[in-house]
Write a protein that holds these residues in place. Structure first.
Motif, PDB file in Angstrom:
ATOM      1  N   ALA A  66     -19.498  42.201 -18.408  1.00 59.44           N
ATOM      2  CA  ALA A  66     -19.991  43.536 -18.750  1.00 59.44           C
ATOM      3  C   ALA A  66     -19.854  43.719 -20.259  1.00 59.44           C
ATOM      4  O   ALA A  66     -18.764  43.540 -20.814  1.00 59.44           O
ATOM      5  N   GLY A  67     -20.943  44.055 -20.919  1.00 60.57           N
ATOM      6  CA  GLY A  67     -20.916  44.243 -22.357  1.00 60.57           C
ATOM      7  C   GLY A  67     -20.454  42.999 -23.103  1.00 60.57           C
ATOM      8  O   GLY A  67     -19.779  43.101 -24.124  1.00 60.57           O
ATOM      9  N   GLY A  68     -20.778  41.828 -22.565  1.00 65.92           N
ATOM     10  CA  GLY A  68     -20.378  40.583 -23.185  1.00 65.92           C
ATOM     11  C   GLY A  68     -18.928  40.202 -22.945  1.00 65.92           C
ATOM     12  O   GLY A  68     -18.458  39.182 -23.421  1.00 65.92           O
ATOM     13  N   GLU A  69     -18.200  41.020 -22.182  1.00 67.93           N
ATOM     14  CA  GLU A  69     -16.791  40.758 -21.911  1.00 67.93           C
ATOM     15  C   GLU A  69     -16.619  40.194 -20.506  1.00 67.93           C
ATOM     16  O   GLU A  69     -17.175  40.715 -19.539  1.00 67.93           O
ATOM     17  N   LEU A  70     -15.839  39.133 -20.399  1.00 68.11           N
ATOM     18  CA  LEU A  70     -15.537  38.512 -19.118  1.00 68.11           C
ATOM     19  C   LEU A  70     -14.487  39.340 -18.396  1.00 68.11           C
ATOM     20  O   LEU A  70     -13.423  39.619 -18.942  1.00 68.11           O
ATOM     21  N   LEU A  71     -14.805  39.751 -17.174  1.00 67.45           N
ATOM     22  CA  LEU A  71     -13.878  40.512 -16.345  1.00 67.45           C
ATOM     23  C   LEU A  71     -13.554  39.671 -15.116  1.00 67.45           C
ATOM     24  O   LEU A  71     -14.447  39.336 -14.340  1.00 67.45           O
ATOM     25  N   VAL A  72     -12.293  39.329 -14.944  1.00 69.51           N
ATOM     26  CA  VAL A  72     -11.852  38.495 -13.834  1.00 69.51           C
ATOM     27  C   VAL A  72     -10.910  39.312 -12.970  1.00 69.51           C
ATOM     28  O   VAL A  72      -9.963  39.914 -13.463  1.00 69.51           O
ATOM     29  N   THR A  73     -11.194  39.324 -11.664  1.00 71.56           N
ATOM     30  CA  THR A  73     -10.371  40.068 -10.711  1.00 71.56           C
ATOM     31  C   THR A  73      -9.907  39.127  -9.622  1.00 71.56           C
ATOM     32  O   THR A  73     -10.715  38.376  -9.062  1.00 71.56           O
ATOM     33  N   ASP A  74      -8.607  39.147  -9.331  1.00 74.03           N
ATOM     34  CA  ASP A  74      -8.105  38.369  -8.205  1.00 74.03           C
ATOM     35  C   ASP A  74      -8.546  39.048  -6.921  1.00 74.03           C
ATOM     36  O   ASP A  74      -8.500  40.263  -6.810  1.00 74.03           O
ATOM     37  N   GLY A  75      -8.990  38.245  -5.961  1.00 72.61           N
ATOM     38  CA  GLY A  75      -9.386  38.788  -4.675  1.00 72.61           C
ATOM     39  C   GLY A  75     -10.885  38.760  -4.484  1.00 72.61           C
ATOM     40  O   GLY A  75     -11.643  38.428  -5.386  1.00 72.61           O
ATOM     41  N   PRO A  76     -11.307  39.104  -3.280  1.00 73.20           N
ATOM     42  CA  PRO A  76     -12.730  39.031  -2.942  1.00 73.20           C
ATOM     43  C   PRO A  76     -13.541  40.098  -3.663  1.00 73.20           C
ATOM     44  O   PRO A  76     -13.003  41.057  -4.208  1.00 73.20           O
ATOM     45  N   PHE A  77     -14.855  39.905  -3.645  1.00 67.89           N
ATOM     46  CA  PHE A  77     -15.794  40.792  -4.324  1.00 67.89           C
ATOM     47  C   PHE A  77     -15.705  42.230  -3.818  1.00 67.89           C
ATOM     48  O   PHE A  77     -15.727  43.160  -4.592  1.00 67.89           O
ATOM     49  N   ALA A  78     -15.630  42.401  -2.538  1.00 70.11           N
ATOM     50  CA  ALA A  78     -15.629  43.758  -1.969  1.00 70.11           C
ATOM     51  C   ALA A  78     -14.762  43.789  -0.715  1.00 70.11           C
ATOM     52  O   ALA A  78     -14.547  42.772  -0.069  1.00 70.11           O
ATOM     53  N   ASP A  79     -14.265  44.972  -0.403  1.00 62.61           N
ATOM     54  CA  ASP A  79     -13.534  45.141   0.847  1.00 62.61           C
ATOM     55  C   ASP A  79     -14.543  45.242   1.980  1.00 62.61           C
ATOM     56  O   ASP A  79     -15.377  46.139   1.992  1.00 62.61           O
ATOM     57  N   THR A  80     -14.481  44.304   2.899  1.00 58.32           N
ATOM     58  CA  THR A  80     -15.387  44.306   4.041  1.00 58.32           C
ATOM     59  C   THR A  80     -14.618  43.908   5.284  1.00 58.32           C
ATOM     60  O   THR A  80     -13.531  43.352   5.207  1.00 58.32           O
TER      61      THR A  80
END
Length: 122
Positions: A66-80
């Protein structure tokens, strides 16, 4: 036409892979052995190009930019309620043949579902 390739996992390894059942579904050792035999038979089908079981969703890492910035999140893409537990790549003459193979996947009758999609044409 796709070339036949060796599945990523050897059939002997598949026999020792853990079977993850949907919540509320359990089975005996004999039932697990029968399910494993079904998965091995699927991988031995000439129309099967490959496939793999994935690690549990809690091992996922999600990447966004987003906006040229790498955003890394532990865990799955969405709660399903459903998870993507693995994949198969098959070569089928038509949708009916693909659906016939999909119906043989034990997860389809053990509380899971199987989504069938064609590859994008290039």
């Amino acid at each position: 036409m796709c070339a036949r390739v060796q599945p990523p996992r050897q059939l002997d390894d598949l026999a020792n892979a853990p079977i993850r059942l949907a919540p509320g579904h359990d089975c005996s050792g004999d039932e697990r052995a029968a399910i494993t035999a079904e998965y091995i038979a699927l991988m031995a089908d000439d129309r099967m190009i490959g496939g793999e079981q994935l690690q549990p969703a809690d091992t996922a890492t999600t990447v966004r930019v987003a906006g040229g910035e790498l955003l890394v999140t532990d865990g799955p893409f969405a709660d399903t309620k459903e998870i993507f537990g693995g994949f198969y790549l098959i070569e089928a003459a038509d949708l009916d043949e693909a659906l016939e193979l999909a119906a043989r996947i034990p997860a389809a009758r053990l509380g899971g579902s199987v989504e069938v999609r064609p590859l994008a044409e290039r």
